[in-house]
Design an enzyme around this catalytic site. Structure first.
Site, short mmCIF file in Angstrom:
data_model
loop_
_atom_site.label_atom_id
_atom_site.label_comp_id
_atom_site.label_asym_id
_atom_site.label_seq_id
_atom_site.Cartn_x
_atom_site.Cartn_y
_atom_site.Cartn_z
CB ALA A 15 -0.92 -0.01 1.22
CG HIS A 78 -6.73 -10.17 -2.73
ND1 HIS A 78 -5.79 -10.55 -3.65
CD2 HIS A 78 -6.05 -9.47 -1.80
CE1 HIS A 78 -4.60 -10.09 -3.29
NE2 HIS A 78 -4.73 -9.44 -2.16
CE LYS A 96 1.63 -11.05 -6.10
NZ LYS A 96 2.42 -10.96 -4.83
NE ARG A 164 1.81 -10.28 2.23
CZ ARG A 164 2.24 -10.79 1.10
NH1 ARG A 164 1.59 -11.78 0.55
NH2 ARG A 164 3.33 -10.33 0.50
CG ASP A 177 3.86 -13.54 -1.97
OD1 ASP A 177 2.89 -12.85 -1.63
OD2 ASP A 177 5.03 -13.10 -2.00
N1 LIG Z 1 2.55 -5.96 -6.65
C1 LIG Z 1 3.55 -6.21 -5.85
O1 LIG Z 1 4.71 -5.98 -6.16
C2 LIG Z 1 3.27 -6.74 -4.49
C3 LIG Z 1 4.28 -6.73 -3.51
C4 LIG Z 1 3.96 -7.17 -2.24
C5 LIG Z 1 2.69 -7.66 -1.98
N2 LIG Z 1 1.75 -7.69 -2.94
C6 LIG Z 1 0.40 -8.21 -2.65
O2 LIG Z 1 -0.28 -7.25 -1.85
C7 LIG Z 1 -1.04 -7.89 -0.84
C8 LIG Z 1 -0.61 -7.32 0.50
O3 LIG Z 1 0.75 -7.61 0.70
P1 LIG Z 1 1.67 -6.75 1.72
O4 LIG Z 1 3.06 -7.26 1.53
O5 LIG Z 1 1.42 -5.32 1.57
O6 LIG Z 1 1.12 -7.28 3.11
P2 LIG Z 1 1.25 -6.58 4.53
O7 LIG Z 1 2.43 -5.70 4.58
O8 LIG Z 1 1.09 -7.67 5.52
O9 LIG Z 1 -0.03 -5.64 4.58
C9 LIG Z 1 -1.32 -6.13 4.41
C10 LIG Z 1 -2.30 -5.16 5.04
O10 LIG Z 1 -3.59 -5.72 4.90
C11 LIG Z 1 -4.40 -5.36 6.00
N3 LIG Z 1 -5.07 -6.60 6.45
C12 LIG Z 1 -6.38 -6.87 6.32
N4 LIG Z 1 -6.68 -8.07 6.79
C13 LIG Z 1 -5.54 -8.58 7.28
C14 LIG Z 1 -5.23 -9.80 7.93
N5 LIG Z 1 -6.15 -10.74 8.17
N6 LIG Z 1 -3.96 -10.01 8.30
C15 LIG Z 1 -3.01 -9.09 8.06
N7 LIG Z 1 -3.25 -7.90 7.45
C16 LIG Z 1 -4.51 -7.65 7.06
C17 LIG Z 1 -3.51 -4.72 7.03
O11 LIG Z 1 -3.80 -3.33 6.98
P3 LIG Z 1 -4.73 -2.65 8.07
O12 LIG Z 1 -4.54 -3.41 9.34
O13 LIG Z 1 -4.23 -1.26 8.14
O14 LIG Z 1 -6.14 -2.73 7.61
C18 LIG Z 1 -2.10 -4.94 6.53
O15 LIG Z 1 -1.26 -3.87 6.79
C19 LIG Z 1 -0.82 -9.39 -1.01
O16 LIG Z 1 -1.90 -9.98 -1.67
C20 LIG Z 1 0.44 -9.49 -1.86
O17 LIG Z 1 0.46 -10.59 -2.73
C21 LIG Z 1 2.01 -7.23 -4.17
#
Ligand SMILES: NC(=O)c1ccc[n+]([C@@H]2O[C@H](COP(=O)([O-])OP(=O)(O)OC[C@H]3O[C@@H](n4cnc5c(N)ncnc54)[C@H](OP(=O)(O)O)[C@@H]3O)[C@@H](O)[C@H]2O)c1
Length: 333
Positions: A15, A78, A96, A164, A177
């Site tokens: 994010a 998602h 994704k 995660r 992932d």
């Molecule tokens: N496109 C890319 O390059 C890329 C890179 C990394 C990840 N991603 C994708 O993006 C998604 C998120 O990955 P991320 O690395 O950003 O994860 P992350 O750092 O763990 O953040 C996920 C966020 O989701 C929220 N959330 C909602 N339900 C949750 C739950 N049950 N457990 C934990 N967090 C929860 C939390 O925000 P709040 O608590 O503030 O609501 C948390 O900060 C994944 O699907 C991953 O595959 C994509």
């Protein structure tokens, strides 16, 4: 040019990267962010100068000022969060892997069509200028008929059942992932589905795949040799071998350069262009363009292709017998 108002749902690591990229994109603004916690929402909104901070995802989905919501929560969340946004008639860019499985992807796609709202998987790799050039080289016949694609995406993350990456309750494992990248890349470059899939995985102590190798066999004697890992540094490059030449893409999933060679490894063409921001600006721009043109999906990243990639991943997981806790519940209910 209509200003596009973005909302970000989730305040984790991706994010923050996406919010950084949005700051470099013209004609749009980050209007609101939502977290499960008021304080995290406020902190994130302050950091990225978003007007509004919501302590619930529902409030963001209901905000009438928002055009499109970027879903940045773990894979398992998602489906429900994207559905919440679509049901509130918001366009959605969903991280994704699109969902855990084909069934959930079909549900979201049907829901978006029913509500006539834009929906796209955030497979940013396909929208990077370097990868668009690679596709162009292939479509222009610069390497002749493609015979073989080799691509891997792997890194070492220490085992942590709460992360995660390793937690099955959050859709952990290498395939969903990072394996989604080489699979999507092969589908993107070849434009077709495999006829045969062979795959092996190392299923670790948390019952998710820590490493995998995948062979996709296509009609006309084409092979893709793909692998992914969350426990081993297996490299991040792609090699596309054709009858007349070879394309090499370093760190293909976040590529900013590519090299085109003849069969004797004489370099014939190169592409080098640093990202304007961090690479996520191109997918944001594509969403903005589609919304301004009234499109319900991106012609560069259409939903049927997202679904095809999900089908490949479902088939691979079925071969390994990897079922996520959420799917076990669905099966028996
Ligand atoms: N496109 C890319 O390059 C890329 C890179 C990394 C990840 N991603 C994708 O993006 C998604 C998120 O990955 P991320 O690395 O950003 O994860 P992350 O750092 O763990 O953040 C996920 C966020 O989701 C929220 N959330 C909602 N339900 C949750 C739950 N049950 N457990 C934990 N967090 C929860 C939390 O925000 P709040 O608590 O503030 O609501 C948390 O900060 C994944 O699907 C991953 O595959 C994509």
């Amino acid at each position: 040019m209509k200003n596009i108002s973005w909302g970000i749902l989730g305040t984790g690591s991706i994010a923050a990267k996406f919010a950084t990229a949005l700051q470099s994109v013209e004609g749009c603004s980050l209007t609101a962010v939502a977290s499960r916690s008021d304080s995290r929402a406020k902190e994130f909104a302050d950091r990225f100068k978003a007007e509004k901070a919501y302590g619930s995802y529902e409030e963001l989905a209901g905000d009438q000022d928002i055009d499109v919501i970027y879903i940045a929560v773990p894979h398992t969340e998602h489906k429900n969060t994207a559905a919440l946004c679509i049901q509130n008639n918001k366009a959605v860019l969903c991280e994704k892997p699109f969902t855990l499985n084909v069934k959930d992807s079909e549900y979201l796609i049907n829901l978006a069509r029913e509500h006539k709202v834009f929906l796209m998987e955030a497979m940013w790799t396909k929208l990077l200028p370097a990868n668009l050039r690679v596709k162009h080289w292939i479509d222009d016949g610069r390497i002749g008929k493609v015979l073989h694609i080799k691509a891997s995406f792997g890194f070492h993350a220490d085992f942590d059942i709460n992360s995660r990456l390793y937690n099955p309750a959050l859709g952990g494992g290498a395939l969903l992932d990072v394996g989604v990248y080489p699979i999507s890349y092969a589908t993107f470059l070849l434009g077709k589905m495999p006829d045969n899939i062979v795959s092996r995985a190392i299923i670790g102590k948390s019952q998710v795949d820590e490493q995998n190798v995948i062979i996709l066999q296509y009609k006309d004697n084409v092979l893709a040799d793909l692998s992914s890992s969350i426990s081993a540094e297996i490299g991040n490059d792609a090699l596309i071998v054709g009858e007349k030449g070879i394309i090499k893409v370093e760190r293909f999933w976040m590529a900013s350069s590519a090299r085109l060679y003849d069969n004797k490894y004489q370099c014939l063409d190169t592409f080098d262009e640093p990202f304007r921001a961090n690479g996520y600006e191109y997918e944001a721009e594509e969403v903005n363009r589609c919304l301004r043109e009234g499109l319900l999906e991106s012609p560069f990243n259409p939903l049927n292709v997202t679904l095809d990639n999900m089908k490949i991943m479902d088939e691979i997981r079925a071969k390994w017998g990897l079922i996520y806790p959420q799917e076990q519940f669905t099966k028996s209910s």
